[in-house]
Every structure is written in C-alpha cells, then in structure tokens.
Design an enzyme around this catalytic site. Structure first.
Site, PDB file in Angstrom:
ATOM      1  N   ASN A   9      49.741  38.830  36.535  1.00 41.84           N
ATOM      2  CA  ASN A   9      48.949  37.800  37.221  1.00 41.84           C
ATOM      3  C   ASN A   9      48.137  37.077  36.152  1.00 41.84           C
ATOM      4  O   ASN A   9      47.163  37.604  35.648  1.00 41.84           O
ATOM      5  CB  ASN A   9      48.035  38.501  38.248  1.00 41.84           C
ATOM      6  CG  ASN A   9      47.017  37.560  38.870  1.00 41.84           C
ATOM      7  OD1 ASN A   9      47.097  36.338  38.711  1.00 41.84           O
ATOM      8  ND2 ASN A   9      46.046  38.128  39.579  1.00 41.84           N
ATOM      9  N   LYS A  11      46.308  34.522  36.389  1.00 45.01           N
ATOM     10  CA  LYS A  11      45.062  33.923  36.899  1.00 45.01           C
ATOM     11  C   LYS A  11      44.921  32.467  36.417  1.00 45.01           C
ATOM     12  O   LYS A  11      45.919  31.773  36.293  1.00 45.01           O
ATOM     13  CB  LYS A  11      43.874  34.798  36.498  1.00 45.01           C
ATOM     14  CG  LYS A  11      44.089  36.255  36.926  1.00 45.01           C
ATOM     15  CD  LYS A  11      42.850  37.081  36.946  1.00 45.01           C
ATOM     16  CE  LYS A  11      43.214  38.483  37.423  1.00 45.01           C
ATOM     17  NZ  LYS A  11      42.080  39.366  37.562  1.00 45.01           N
ATOM     18  N   HIS A  95      44.622  38.459  47.039  1.00 45.79           N
ATOM     19  CA  HIS A  95      43.982  39.031  45.845  1.00 45.79           C
ATOM     20  C   HIS A  95      42.465  39.093  46.077  1.00 45.79           C
ATOM     21  O   HIS A  95      41.899  38.206  46.736  1.00 45.79           O
ATOM     22  CB  HIS A  95      44.301  38.166  44.623  1.00 45.79           C
ATOM     23  CG  HIS A  95      43.870  38.815  43.345  1.00 45.79           C
ATOM     24  ND1 HIS A  95      42.567  38.741  42.892  1.00 45.79           N
ATOM     25  CD2 HIS A  95      44.541  39.571  42.448  1.00 45.79           C
ATOM     26  CE1 HIS A  95      42.471  39.427  41.760  1.00 45.79           C
ATOM     27  NE2 HIS A  95      43.651  39.939  41.464  1.00 45.79           N
ATOM     28  N   GLU A  97      40.050  38.335  44.296  1.00 37.26           N
ATOM     29  CA  GLU A  97      39.309  37.133  43.878  1.00 37.26           C
ATOM     30  C   GLU A  97      39.407  36.041  44.949  1.00 37.26           C
ATOM     31  O   GLU A  97      38.464  35.277  45.146  1.00 37.26           O
ATOM     32  CB  GLU A  97      39.821  36.656  42.508  1.00 37.26           C
ATOM     33  CG  GLU A  97      39.334  37.578  41.397  1.00 37.26           C
ATOM     34  CD  GLU A  97      40.254  37.690  40.193  1.00 37.26           C
ATOM     35  OE1 GLU A  97      41.160  36.851  40.036  1.00 37.26           O
ATOM     36  OE2 GLU A  97      40.077  38.649  39.411  1.00 37.26           O
ATOM     37  N   GLU A 167      44.423  47.481  44.632  1.00 36.80           N
ATOM     38  CA  GLU A 167      43.608  47.024  43.511  1.00 36.80           C
ATOM     39  C   GLU A 167      42.131  47.274  43.808  1.00 36.80           C
ATOM     40  O   GLU A 167      41.483  46.456  44.487  1.00 36.80           O
ATOM     41  CB  GLU A 167      43.826  45.527  43.287  1.00 36.80           C
ATOM     42  CG  GLU A 167      45.229  45.161  42.888  1.00 36.80           C
ATOM     43  CD  GLU A 167      45.253  43.920  42.008  1.00 36.80           C
ATOM     44  OE1 GLU A 167      45.855  43.981  40.934  1.00 36.80           O
ATOM     45  OE2 GLU A 167      44.652  42.897  42.376  1.00 36.80           O
ATOM     46  N   GLY A 173      39.476  43.665  35.791  1.00 33.93           N
ATOM     47  CA  GLY A 173      38.844  42.933  34.691  1.00 33.93           C
ATOM     48  C   GLY A 173      37.631  43.630  34.109  1.00 33.93           C
ATOM     49  O   GLY A 173      36.880  43.030  33.335  1.00 33.93           O
ATOM     50  N   SER A 212      42.746  46.808  35.413  1.00 32.49           N
ATOM     51  CA  SER A 212      42.647  47.246  34.012  1.00 32.49           C
ATOM     52  C   SER A 212      43.839  48.088  33.547  1.00 32.49           C
ATOM     53  O   SER A 212      43.680  49.052  32.802  1.00 32.49           O
ATOM     54  CB  SER A 212      41.328  47.990  33.768  1.00 32.49           C
ATOM     55  OG  SER A 212      40.230  47.117  34.011  1.00 32.49           O
TER      56      SER A 212
HETATM   57  P1  PGA Z   1      43.094  43.155  35.380  1.00 35.80           P
HETATM   58  O1  PGA Z   1      43.407  42.347  36.713  1.00 35.80           O
HETATM   59  O2  PGA Z   1      44.374  43.817  34.946  1.00 35.80           O
HETATM   60  O3  PGA Z   1      42.592  42.136  34.406  1.00 35.80           O
HETATM   61  O4  PGA Z   1      42.059  44.187  35.724  1.00 35.80           O
HETATM   62  C1  PGA Z   1      44.273  42.830  37.700  1.00 35.80           C
HETATM   63  C2  PGA Z   1      44.406  41.836  38.822  1.00 35.80           C
HETATM   64  O5  PGA Z   1      43.436  41.127  39.106  1.00 35.80           O
HETATM   65  O6  PGA Z   1      45.478  41.712  39.462  1.00 35.80           O
END
Ligand code: PGA
Length: 262
Positions: A9, A11, A95, A97, A167, A173, A212
């Site tokens: 992803n 982003k 997601h 976010e 998740e 992140g 992560s």
């Molecule tokens: P990350 O994000 O690997 O940077 O923690 C995962 C995601 O948001 O799908």
C-alpha cells in the site's frame, strides 16, 4: 491450503516517474517468485503508468480505495469500472486511515465491497482496533463489530471473493508490530467468525496482517497458522525491502505447507 499474499500500500507517495522506477525494481527482484500473489497499490495518478510497467509480470495492480457507485455526480470519486479500466484487479477498502481521517463507516465499507465484488474486483478489506481500544481490553469486541458491520449480508460465495486484512491501528506506521502471537490471536478470531458464516470453505479465505511489516518480521508472522500474508505500507515503497518481504513470506509459506497451486 492458502497461497501467500503480499500487497504493498503505497499510500500518498510517489510521482508517476518514481512509481514506475519503483515497480521496475520490484519486478526485477520478484520475477522468479511463483508461490506468492504479489500486488502493488500505487496512488490513483500512477495506476495507468504502473499498469503499463507491469505488463507480462507476476505482479497485480490494486487501488487504495473506490466509491460504491459505478458512475454519476460524485465529484472527486473513482468508480470500480474506472479501476477495472485502468487495469486494477484488487482494491483496498476500509483502511484505518480512511476510517479515521475521512469518516468511513462500516456501512460505507459494506456498500463499497459489495460493489467491488459485483464488478469483479477483489476487495482487501481492513479491520483493526486502536491502541485505546486494545488498552481498554476491547480489541476483540471492536474487531467483532467491524466484522459484523463491514461484512453484513454477504453470501458465502462473496466471502470467498475477498481478502481480509487485520491491521491494528497502533501498529500502522509506528514501527510497533503486533507480536506473532497477538496477530494469530486476532486472525484466529476472524477465522472463527468466517467459519460461522462459511463452514469448511473458510479455509480458502486469506487473512493478511498489516502494521509495520518489515523484512525482519515477515517470516515469524507468516509462521502463524492463520496469517496468510501481509499488507505492507512503509516498507513497500522501498524496492529492496518489499522484495525481501515477498521472498520472506515464500520461505515460511513453503515451510508451513500453506502454498497451493490454485
Ligand atoms: P505500515 O502500514 O506497514 O507502514 O505500518 C500498513 C498499512 O497501513 O497498510
């Protein structure tokens, strides 16, 4: 028997030229890998160029979101038909976010995923609790509610045409990955919800872990029986680390007998 699945992803990162060079690096690094489904999800603006750069490769294209209608006066939105048109096979939905910054509810996610399936896109549907919810001992309850709300009214056949990503928001992140045991506990729970709906075909549905994921932790996560792959954010926009994650998932998948030829 579930085939390993690794999705990146990206982003809101990468210009078109940057996206194309990243995908060229990834393509060269994973072209011999057969037993992993590999997907990249660039920003909308780079989808067409990345699709072109992926021609005849073993990598599929996905988008990071879509709207639940096929067309109409919905300024700023992108429809499933447009995603198909540009070469997408997958779409990330719900997601954290999107839920956190754009107010997406389980109800909207539910509408979106039904439309995606109808138009033959494979949704990667994200669910997961926040840190405050986990600290309050509510992680399982939150995930159970998200599962109910997001997957409401789905037939067994529709369930088999989607992918679920667990998740935990506190791991996204932050560099703070869930331990393999924490991941397995929640994946096992999600699989038990699926079993109630699906019976034995539950074994076909893949549940990804996200939060992560790095080359250093992919193998131990994949070693868990209900972790079938990963949705990778930060580490997916660095070519070498994404390549290593794909390879790391394969080693463990082989060892644990999760690879299928389907
Ligand atoms: P990350 O994000 O690997 O940077 O923690 C995962 C995601 O948001 O799908």
């Amino acid at each position: 028997m579930r085939k390993a699945f690794i999705a990146g992803n990206w982003k809101m990162y990468k210009s078109i030229p940057e996206a194309v060079s990243l995908v060229q690096v990834i393509r060269a690094g994973v072209h011999t890998v057969q037993d992993v489904d590999i997907v990249v999800c660039p920003p909308f603006t780079a989808l067409a160029a990345v699709n072109e750069a992926l021609k005849d490769s073993n990598i599929d294209l996905g988008a990071q979101d879509m709207y639940s209608e096929t067309e109409g006066a919905f300024t700023g939105e992108i429809s499933p038909l447009m995603l198909k048109d540009v070469g997408c096979r997958y779409v990330i939905l719900g997601h954290s976010e999107r839920r956190q910054y754009f107010g997406e509810t389980d109800g909207l996610v539910n509408k979106k995923l039904k439309t995606a399936i109808k138009f033959n896109l494979i949704p990667i549907v994200c669910i997961g609790e926040t840190l405050a919810e986990r600290d309050a001992g509510k992680a399982k309850e939150v995930v159970a509610n998200q599962f109910e709300g997001s997957f409401q009214g789905l037939t067994a056949e529709e369930f088999e045409r989607l992918i679920i990503a667990y998740e935990p928001v506190w791991a996204i992140g932050t560099g703070r990955t869930a331990t393999p045991q924490q991941a397995q506990e929640m994946h096992g729970l999600i699989r038990s919800f699926l079993k109630d709906r699906l019976g034995d075909t539950v074994e076909r549905v893949r549940i990804l872990y996200g939060g992560s994921v790095k080359p250093e932790n992919i193998s131990e996560l994949m070693a868990e029986p209900d972790v079938d792959g990963a949705l990778v954010g930060g580490a997916s926009i660095k070519g070498e680390s994404f390549i290593q994650i794909v390879r790391g998932s394969l080693l463990e998948a082989k060892g644990s007998g999760k690879v299928s030829s389907s």
